[in-house]
Enzyme design. Structure first.
Site, PDB file in Angstrom:
ATOM      1  N   ASP A  91       7.810   3.517  -2.061  1.00  0.00           N
ATOM      2  CA  ASP A  91       7.640   4.178  -1.680  1.00  0.00           C
ATOM      3  C   ASP A  91       8.804   4.232  -1.293  1.00  0.00           C
ATOM      4  OD1 ASP A  91       6.889   1.821  -0.460  1.00  0.00           O
ATOM      5  OD2 ASP A  91       5.958   3.269   1.084  1.00  0.00           O
ATOM      6  N   LYS A 149       0.656  -1.410   0.455  1.00  0.00           N
ATOM      7  CA  LYS A 149       0.256  -0.025   0.328  1.00  0.00           C
ATOM      8  C   LYS A 149       0.745   0.957  -0.199  1.00  0.00           C
ATOM      9  CE  LYS A 149      -2.535  -2.789   3.321  1.00  0.00           C
ATOM     10  NZ  LYS A 149      -2.883  -2.419   5.214  1.00  0.00           N
ATOM     11  N   ASP A 178       3.887   3.609   7.663  1.00  0.00           N
ATOM     12  CA  ASP A 178       3.681   3.369   7.767  1.00  0.00           C
ATOM     13  C   ASP A 178       4.211   3.088   9.360  1.00  0.00           C
ATOM     14  OD1 ASP A 178       3.919   0.568   6.033  1.00  0.00           O
ATOM     15  OD2 ASP A 178       2.161  -0.100   8.546  1.00  0.00           O
ATOM     16  N   ASP A 224      14.118  -1.107   1.028  1.00  0.00           N
ATOM     17  CA  ASP A 224      14.461  -1.182   2.470  1.00  0.00           C
ATOM     18  C   ASP A 224      16.014  -1.966   1.771  1.00  0.00           C
ATOM     19  OD1 ASP A 224      15.485  -1.854   5.056  1.00  0.00           O
ATOM     20  OD2 ASP A 224      13.438  -0.391   5.115  1.00  0.00           O
TER      21      ASP A 224
HETATM   22  C1  PRP Z   1       7.616  -1.614   1.803  1.00  0.00           C
HETATM   23  C2  PRP Z   1       7.211  -0.846   1.199  1.00  0.00           C
HETATM   24  C3  PRP Z   1       8.858  -2.280  -0.005  1.00  0.00           C
HETATM   25  C4  PRP Z   1       8.791  -2.773   0.815  1.00  0.00           C
HETATM   26  C5  PRP Z   1      10.318  -2.402   0.774  1.00  0.00           C
HETATM   27  O1  PRP Z   1       6.120  -2.297   1.931  1.00  0.00           O
HETATM   28  O2  PRP Z   1       6.625  -0.113   0.404  1.00  0.00           O
HETATM   29  O3  PRP Z   1       7.494  -2.783  -0.980  1.00  0.00           O
HETATM   30  O4  PRP Z   1       8.740  -2.739   1.867  1.00  0.00           O
HETATM   31  O5  PRP Z   1      11.450  -3.496   1.497  1.00  0.00           O
HETATM   32  P1  PRP Z   1      12.465  -3.823   0.904  1.00  0.00           P
HETATM   33  O6  PRP Z   1      13.233  -3.307   0.222  1.00  0.00           O
HETATM   34  O7  PRP Z   1      13.410  -5.015   2.353  1.00  0.00           O
HETATM   35  O8  PRP Z   1      11.421  -5.653   0.531  1.00  0.00           O
HETATM   36  P2  PRP Z   1       5.444  -3.369   2.910  1.00  0.00           P
HETATM   37  O9  PRP Z   1       5.833  -4.861   2.723  1.00  0.00           O
HETATM   38  O10 PRP Z   1       5.937  -2.242   4.248  1.00  0.00           O
HETATM   39  O11 PRP Z   1       4.174  -3.971   2.688  1.00  0.00           O
HETATM   40  P3  PRP Z   1       3.314  -2.008   2.758  1.00  0.00           P
HETATM   41  O12 PRP Z   1       3.358  -1.003   1.352  1.00  0.00           O
HETATM   42  O13 PRP Z   1       1.714  -2.367   2.244  1.00  0.00           O
HETATM   43  O14 PRP Z   1       3.643  -0.882   3.852  1.00  0.00           O
END
Ligand code: PRP
Length: 183
Positions: free
Chosen positions: A104, A47, A163, A107
């Site tokens: 967004d 999201k 979030d 990480d």
């Molecule tokens: C977050 C972000 C990426 C992912 C990045 O999504 O939107 O998709 O984490 O992390 P990484 O580089 O360690 O793989 P999340 O899984 O928190 O879901 P959300 O977008 O619903 O908050």
């Protein structure tokens, strides 16, 4: 919601709404130049990417279509496995399309690394990535990201789609979450 509305939950302000919008406009100009005469398909990853997608797609002076995916990482609530499950797939056929994944944040890079490979296998003419934020210190895998908004420290950041426990996504700016909130 403004960053000032949750001041007590923040250690610092990272980027204001205006700084984010200026950066998105800068990236949009690059994309317009790179994709002149083409009609890219913007793929948002739910999201967190909702805010970036809404602002970036409207800033872009190019005809662009939009589609969405929702993914989830396997493995005991952590993102360490790098194995991703599709919760909602695209509606679009990618054959011959110029795809730009809109995210967004990067990480560890595990989500995007998997997603990039998955979408490349679907016959797209090209697949590139726009990530508004990247945490270089958190990277576990290298991901070839064509458009990066801001490189940020490895802190717990919230707002503008990001979030903590589903809260703070609706903040206009981005800040560092104070440890007392999550510890
Ligand atoms: C977050 C972000 C990426 C992912 C990045 O999504 O939107 O998709 O984490 O992390 P990484 O580089 O360690 O793989 P999340 O899984 O928190 O879901 P959300 O977008 O619903 O908050």
């Amino acid at each position: 919601m403004e960053l000032s509305d949750i001041e007590a939950d923040l250690t610092s302000v990272l980027y204001t709404e205006e700084q984010i919008h200026d950066k998105i406009a800068e990236v949009a100009r690059q994309v317009e130049a790179d994709y002149a005469g083409r009609e890219p398909l913007l793929v948002g990853v739910l999201k967190g990417a909702v805010m970036v997608m809404a602002d970036f797609s409207r800033e872009l002076k190019l005809a662009a279509s939009m589609d969405w995916m929702a993914v989830s990482s396997y493995g005991s609530g952590t993102k360490s496995s790098g194995v991703v499950r599709i919760l909602k797939d695209l509606d679009s056929d990618l054959h011959g399309r110029d795809v730009i994944i809109v995210e967004d944040i990067i990480d560890s890079g595990l989500t995007l690394s998997w997603l990039l490979e998955n979408l490349q296998k679907r016959g797209a003419a090209s697949v590139e990535i726009f990530a508004l934020f990247r945490k270089p210190a958190a990277a576990k895998v290298a991901v070839d990201v064509r458009y990066v908004g801001f490189e940020i420290p490895n802190d717990f950041v919230i707002g503008y789609g990001l979030d903590y426990d589903e809260k703070y996504r609706n903040l206009r700016g981005v800040g560092v979450l104070a440890p007392h909130v999550y510890s």
